[in-house]
Design a protein around this motif. Sequence first.
Motif, PDB file in Angstrom:
ATOM      1  N   TYR A 485       0.836  -1.212   0.000  1.00 10.65           N
ATOM      2  CA  TYR A 485       0.000   0.000   0.000  1.00 10.65           C
ATOM      3  C   TYR A 485       0.862   1.249   0.000  1.00 10.65           C
ATOM      4  O   TYR A 485       0.583   2.217  -0.695  1.00 10.65           O
ATOM      5  CB  TYR A 485      -0.933   0.015   1.207  1.00 10.65           C
ATOM      6  N   THR A 488       1.892   2.000  -3.426  1.00 12.42           N
ATOM      7  CA  THR A 488       0.863   2.608  -4.288  1.00 12.42           C
ATOM      8  C   THR A 488       0.729   4.101  -3.978  1.00 12.42           C
ATOM      9  O   THR A 488       0.547   4.900  -4.882  1.00 12.42           O
ATOM     10  CB  THR A 488      -0.525   1.938  -4.123  1.00 12.42           C
ATOM     11  N   SER A 492       1.816   7.000  -6.774  1.00 15.49           N
ATOM     12  CA  SER A 492       0.666   7.596  -7.464  1.00 15.49           C
ATOM     13  C   SER A 492       0.714   9.111  -7.499  1.00 15.49           C
ATOM     14  O   SER A 492       0.015   9.722  -8.293  1.00 15.49           O
ATOM     15  CB  SER A 492      -0.626   7.127  -6.805  1.00 15.49           C
ATOM     16  N   GLY A 608       0.479  -0.637  -9.036  1.00 13.08           N
ATOM     17  CA  GLY A 608       0.236   0.801  -8.926  1.00 13.08           C
ATOM     18  C   GLY A 608      -1.028   1.106  -8.133  1.00 13.08           C
ATOM     19  O   GLY A 608      -1.157   2.161  -7.524  1.00 13.08           O
ATOM     20  N   LYS A 609      -1.964   0.176  -8.166  1.00 15.71           N
ATOM     21  CA  LYS A 609      -3.248   0.394  -7.468  1.00 15.71           C
ATOM     22  C   LYS A 609      -3.634  -0.858  -6.699  1.00 15.71           C
ATOM     23  O   LYS A 609      -3.408  -1.967  -7.139  1.00 15.71           O
ATOM     24  CB  LYS A 609      -4.346   0.622  -8.512  1.00 15.71           C
TER      25      LYS A 609
END
Length: 610
Positions: A485, A488, A492, A608-609
């Motif tokens: 997490y 990400t 981002s 990435g997510k």
Amino acid sequence: SQPAFQPAPVPTYQPVDLSEGRMVALFDHVRNMLEMGIEATFPGKGFANAMLVGSNVSYKSAAALTLLKRIDGLGFPYKTAHDIASAIHKNLPKSTLLESSHFEVDERGFITVVVPAKLLATILTNIVVHGVLPPKQEKKKRVIIDFSSPNIAKEMHVGHLRSTIIGESLCRLLEYRGFEVLRVNHVGDWGTQFGMLIAHLKDEFPNFRNESPPIGDLQAFYKASKKRFDADEEFKKRAYTEVVKLQAGTDADVRHAWKLICDESRREFELIYKRLHVTIKEKGESFYQPMMPSVVADLEKRGFVQVEDGRKIMFVPDQAVPLTVEKSDGGYTYDTSDLAAIKYRIEEEHADWIIYVVDVGQSLHLETVFSAAKHVGWLDPAKVRVDHVAFGLVLGEDGKKFKTRSGDTVRLVDLLDEAVERAKVVLDSKRGGDLQPEEYAAALDAVSYGAVKYADLSTSRTSDYTFSFDRMLKLVGNTAPYLLYAYTRMSSIARNAGIDVSKEIAKHPCEFTEGPELALARALIRFPEILNRITDDLMPHTLGSFLYEICQLYSTFYEKLRIIEHDVDKATGTKTIKSIHYPRLALCEAASLVLKQGLSILGMDVVGKM
Ligand code: ARG
């Protein structure tokens, strides 16, 4: 009593070059400089030990304090540790990275280096522009990593899972560092278990030569033959003759039966490797069979072997238990194949380094093999490094050996299936629902297998390790989901703002003044130092702790300082960028790149997510 004084080797200056955008292990560079300074101050005394300790703030050497006691009565003109530290300071060699003014001597005689702002900026800029490039390796060295190595026809168990996870990580570490890595699966495909398997196969499926037998459930097949082996004397005898025939290599049917069983097993192993993204090449015990007769003959000829109860055994220095190189029936053993293997790895494969990733229960066996290889002259420790990367047991949450509820060994496929099911729950509790199907699949893969790997790799490998899905899938703490997490979030920021940080950085130099940015920046540049450390001690959990620390520093940095400020249109709610703090954005980017590279060394994929 004091330990005997071990003179340190005379250091020579190790140049470093940042021009290709590579990272540099500053700790090692500072230590090297200090040790040259010490050597120049006390030539030929073997005193060159910097006693350096690194932190995210500074590197600090206590060498002068220790040396004060050591020079007592040797006639040097220094009265205090401070005198010594000052002398060392004067004798520091020139470096392309640090000037002697960056080394500070305090009253007590400690020498401290704080990474200068300019160097910090250069290294971070390099990361953003060139990626996380490892320090240059002078000579390409070849390393053989013997890992995973399950036994054919037996279920691959959690011990093999540990070896697989740790081994894969060491392979990735050393490949990244620029070694030539040979990944070797030393499968047990030659042991006595084949006697009963082949005898059973012949009885159950006499037509096995023409029709492939239904042995898909190898575990059940193994159990059935083991049952007969234990209960039936006549069957047991037949099993022994089958092994002898297999090892003699003259019976085509036996060879065929052996191959059928191996192929089936291999298929099962491959499924696990594929799911875990593990690459490995099989070179099992049977590979060394053709070499074993001459290895034994050679040892006999040179007088290393003695006969006891019909067995040929070999005593080695410092080991009470001898190796059995040939059984009384002429068969070879696990000892013989490991002797042949180490000889082959040194003499034919020209390994500079051999690493065995095997449970700690086999320490004695491996130590004896290493000692034998030295004793008979195959292994010169000055030329070839050999390590047993030992690891502890896997325990269940009840503190006992890891088993299913019914007391059976846990099948790895079942274990991985459960990891996936549990990871779904975790993902769905966050925003997993907004992801596209392929994004969700990638995230699930990253979290589930990442959790299993990271739980293992973040624990010191030498201790026993408690397997707990609940713990490994927690969203807070030193766990895979937390790190994934964090990744990400870091990655981002620039992406969401549509900024290519590597382009912008030329216009906005990386200057840091605030505590939280400095703390993160200084920690990030220690990455190569951590890699050096784990290349020495082969303890990957140090890297895990480092990455966890990065994520924590990042989160403080992110809470305290603004990176991008937005204007929000009150009427429509649309956000537009008002201002961007580029150096901080670069820091985010560098942190995400280091984290990604670090996790990749631990065998983990990022997404990435999530
Ligand atoms: N097959 C062995 C086992 O399952 C591990 C082999 C390790 N490698 C070696 N060269 N002995 O216990």
